[in-house]
Scaffold this motif. Structure first.
Motif, PDB file in Angstrom:
ATOM      1  N   ASP A  59       0.822  -1.206   0.000  1.00  0.00           N
ATOM      2  CA  ASP A  59       0.000   0.000   0.000  1.00  0.00           C
ATOM      3  C   ASP A  59       0.859   1.260   0.000  1.00  0.00           C
ATOM      4  N   GLY A  60       0.436   2.243  -0.762  1.00  0.00           N
ATOM      5  CA  GLY A  60       1.061   3.560  -0.716  1.00  0.00           C
ATOM      6  C   GLY A  60       2.308   3.728  -1.551  1.00  0.00           C
ATOM      7  N   LEU A  61       2.674   2.727  -2.349  1.00  0.00           N
ATOM      8  CA  LEU A  61       3.936   2.812  -3.095  1.00  0.00           C
ATOM      9  C   LEU A  61       3.976   3.995  -4.057  1.00  0.00           C
ATOM     10  N   GLU A  62       2.860   4.219  -4.751  1.00  0.00           N
ATOM     11  CA  GLU A  62       2.852   5.328  -5.722  1.00  0.00           C
ATOM     12  C   GLU A  62       3.126   6.659  -5.028  1.00  0.00           C
ATOM     13  N   GLU A  63       2.481   6.870  -3.886  1.00  0.00           N
ATOM     14  CA  GLU A  63       2.701   8.116  -3.151  1.00  0.00           C
ATOM     15  C   GLU A  63       4.150   8.231  -2.675  1.00  0.00           C
ATOM     16  N   ILE A  64       4.708   7.128  -2.207  1.00  0.00           N
ATOM     17  CA  ILE A  64       6.081   7.135  -1.685  1.00  0.00           C
ATOM     18  C   ILE A  64       7.078   7.449  -2.794  1.00  0.00           C
ATOM     19  N   PHE A  65       6.913   6.786  -3.942  1.00  0.00           N
ATOM     20  CA  PHE A  65       7.841   7.026  -5.055  1.00  0.00           C
ATOM     21  C   PHE A  65       7.677   8.439  -5.613  1.00  0.00           C
ATOM     22  N   ASP A  66       6.435   8.954  -5.627  1.00  0.00           N
ATOM     23  CA  ASP A  66       6.223  10.346  -6.060  1.00  0.00           C
ATOM     24  C   ASP A  66       6.928  11.318  -5.121  1.00  0.00           C
ATOM     25  N   MET A  67       6.891  11.023  -3.832  1.00  0.00           N
ATOM     26  CA  MET A  67       7.557  11.881  -2.851  1.00  0.00           C
ATOM     27  C   MET A  67       9.060  11.892  -3.099  1.00  0.00           C
ATOM     28  N   ALA A  68       9.634  10.714  -3.387  1.00  0.00           N
ATOM     29  CA  ALA A  68      11.077  10.631  -3.653  1.00  0.00           C
ATOM     30  C   ALA A  68      11.452  11.437  -4.898  1.00  0.00           C
TER      31      ALA A  68
END
Length: 675
Positions: A263-272
């Motif tokens: 869960d949340g991978l897209e948001e995490i990678f966008d943040m990076a």
């Protein structure tokens, strides 16, 4: 004056009153019989005795009135066929996807040979038996088509849907009798490594488990997923926010693993990516990342990955200690890249053998990190040798985890379809593609077939197209749906669904289409495919072939010649029914020969006759008249594996004999048949 204000003007129904009293005292003794609700008197005797009452032999199995008939129903053969509908199809000759209109029981029987052991995944969302929906009724006391039409049990579209209110004496039995033969037939189609997903709610979950344990084997039960829909349904004094998905495999002896993205991978990678584009300091970026993890409440599968490298890729430290508390791993020295002293060895030894550890080290390229620690190959070291080193893993390399038994996804299938249909509510309670994609993704299909024989809103087809477009896989689907009459559904609809059904009818009127749910399903796939193609441009199969269940293409004499006298047989010089096309005959031949209906079909002209080529030379078929020796010679040059003609299509009896002999001589591997 209301009904309650009227005098009954009848004596009390003492039998019914006694039944209600017993039901209240002994609810476990209430059962279902062929006549409706009944009392299990053997069980009642036991309730009224301190000793074991001798009676029928006890056994552990699921029984209900109509089970034997359900077994017979599954085993009865069918003479029906599937007729192609080219005008409703998209890229008919090349697509490998199927949309089949008709009673799914008959369709499943027709698919038995062509798809035996070939289906990788089955998903169904059958009627939940809420008391407000319909079930299929497969057994009739009268089998005359006219009588069934007149009695309203079937309409011109061959529907077999009947209301099944909670007050029905065979409320659960009718549902079980509907599901049992369909699941029996569906099991035959599963590949050895196949899996079936069944959506269900709490009304029939217990019965669904029992019939699936019997059909698929209790050993092949894999899991029952709870789908948290997040939006509560408040109709019984409690906010119900869940449904279930049963998972059974065809063969539990094979290794099965169901996975899902974290869960949340897209948001995490966008943040990076934002950290990198803004050039934020690595230490500051790591602090922001940890704050985000805490705010979102992620589990350790995510929070472990809280470090960022110079390319702003997220990584984590994996413990190198021996994992088994009852045994010990190898012990050896590992030198710190800065101090050159041996690091602390774990109490129970290392997780890896020494050669594997050495392969991961790279003392020639040591990188000092902002906090003073070190990267040496794919091993992390602290500032000195007093801290145990860890293995380095990147989040992008471990983005999957095992599918959880609780899946939280919004029930937004209605909103999803509204966007496809000009913001109009068209389907009642469609499954969201997010749930179906989660199931498809969990088994990582490469080139498999997904079957949904309660297709409804065709969410399964939409979900598979989405998955294929993102993964660039070549998975195929088979959707099966009864052409329910929306006008009839509107008459019996509750207030929650009336407007949706009316919207559907109005929409179909705007297209000039019949008021059938299958028309909505086909249009949903067309619109979803167009949207996905525009958004992704992926090179996948966006088409589908439409087939419609119908009576056989062959005259009844073809199956029951003993019932006809010689003078009547002359009427059937051509065994094919009037109005049936070459496309119709080809579909029936493919089914009879056990060939998948998804095979590529090519039409060519040879010696002035139309010839179908199925899967290159797997099957040739020509249903034209005046077949002669010249045509046979032309065909023989291409060495087809099989070829079929109409029995009445030969120029004469001599030509029929000569064609057969020529094929034997010039193409001995070709198998010739006639219909």
């Amino acid at each position: 004056m209301s009904e309650n204000d009227k005098l009954d003007l009848a004596s009390p129904d003492l039998v019914n009153e006694n039944f209600e009293k017993l039901s209240e005292l002994f609810p476990n003794c209430v059962t279902e019989s062929a006549e409706g609700k009944a009392i299990d008197f053997d069980l009642l005797k036991q309730e009224l005795s301190h000793a074991v009452v001798e009676g029928n032999k006890e056994r552990y199995r699921l029984e209900w009135p109509g089970k034997k008939e359900a077994i017979v129903t599954a085993n009865l053969p069918t003479t029906k066929t599937l007729r192609p509908v080219r005008e409703d199809s998209v890229d008919f000759d090349n697509t490998e996807n199927l949309y089949i209109e008709g009673d799914n029981l008959e369709v499943l029987k027709l698919l038995q040979e062509s798809y035996l052991g070939k289906i990788k995944m089955i998903y169904i969302d059958p009627p939940y038996n809420t008391g407000k929906d319909f079930v299929y009724k497969d057994n009739f006391s009268r089998d005359s088509q006219e009588e069934l039409l007149e009695s309203g049990q079937k309409n011109e579209y061959n529907q077999r849907l009947v209301a099944n209110p909670e007050t029905s004496g065979r409320y659960h039995s009718d549902w079980l009798s509907m599901m049992y033969p369909r699941l029996r037939l569906a099991r035959n189609l599963l590949s050895d490594d196949g899996v079936v997903f069944i959506s269900i709610n709490n009304i029939e979950i217990h019965n669904a488990r029992k019939i699936c344990d019997e059909i698929f084997s209790e050993n092949n039960f894999f899991e029952c997923i709870t789908w948290n829909k997040r939006v509560p349904k408040n109709d019984k004094g409690i906010g119900n926010i869940h449904e279930f998905v049963l998972i059974y495999v065809k063969n539990s002896e094979l290794e099965h693993s169901f996975i899902m993205p974290k869960d949340g991978l897209e948001e995490i990678f966008d943040m990076a990516k934002k950290f990198k584009s803004k050039g934020i300091d690595i230490t500051e970026a790591e602090l922001e990342l940890k704050k985000f993890y805490k705010k979102r409440g992620f589990d350790r599968g995510i929070t472990l990955y809280n470090s960022i490298d110079h390319n702003y890729k997220i990584w984590g430290k994996i413990n190198m200690s021996w994992p088994n508390a009852n045994t010990f791993g190898p012990r050896y020295d590992v030198l710190h890249p800065k101090t050159k002293k041996p690091v602390k060895v774990p109490d129970r030894g290392w997780r890896w053998k020494e050669s594997t550890f050495n392969e991961a080290l790279d003392y020639e390229n040591v990188v000092e990190l902002p906090d003073g620690s070190f990267r040496c190959g794919t091993i992390w070291f602290a500032k000195d040798e007093n801290t145990q080193p860890s293995s380095i893993k990147y989040l992008e390399d471990v983005s999957d985890m095992l599918l959880r038994s609780i899946v939280s996804l919004k029930s937004d299938g209605g909103i999803e379809t509204e966007k496809l249909f000009a913001n109009k509510s068209i389907f009642s309670y469609p499954k969201p593609t997010s749930l179906l994609r989660r199931l498809v993704e969990s088994i990582k299909m490469e080139n498999g077939i997904v079957l949904d024989f309660f297709s409804g809103s065709a969410s399964t087809a939409d979900a598979l197209l989405q998955y294929n477009s993102e993964s660039l896989k070549r998975n195929k689907y088979i959707m099966v749906q009864l052409p329910e009459d929306l006008d009839e559904n509107l008459k019996d609809a509750d207030n929650n669904t009336k407007q949706t059904i009316q919207n559907s009818i109005d929409f179909l009127d705007s297209l000039g289409k019949p008021h059938l749910i299958t028309e909505l399903g086909k249009e949903r796939i067309r619109r979803a495919a167009k949207k996905i193609k525009e958004e992704t441009g992926a090179d996948i199969d966006y088409g589908f072939r439409v087939y419609r269940l119908d009576e056989s293409n062959m005259e009844d004499v073809y199956y029951m010649p003993q019932e006809y006298t010689q003078d009547k047989l002359d009427l059937f010089a051509d065994n094919v029914k009037s109005g049936r096309t070459s496309d119709d005959l080809l579909a029936q031949v493919m089914l009879d020969w056990g060939l998948p209906l998804s095979l590529k079909i090519e039409q060519v002209n040879i010696n002035g006759k139309k010839l179908f080529k199925v899967a290159e030379n797997s099957l040739y078929a020509c249903f034209d008249d005046d077949i002669d020796e010249a045509f046979a010679k032309a065909i023989a040059e291409e060495q087809p594996l099989r070829i079929v003609f109409k029995d009445s299509g030969f120029k004469d009896d001599t030509a029929k004999t000569n064609v057969k002999q020529l094929l034997k001589q010039l193409s001995p591997e070709t198998e010739m048949k006639v219909i």
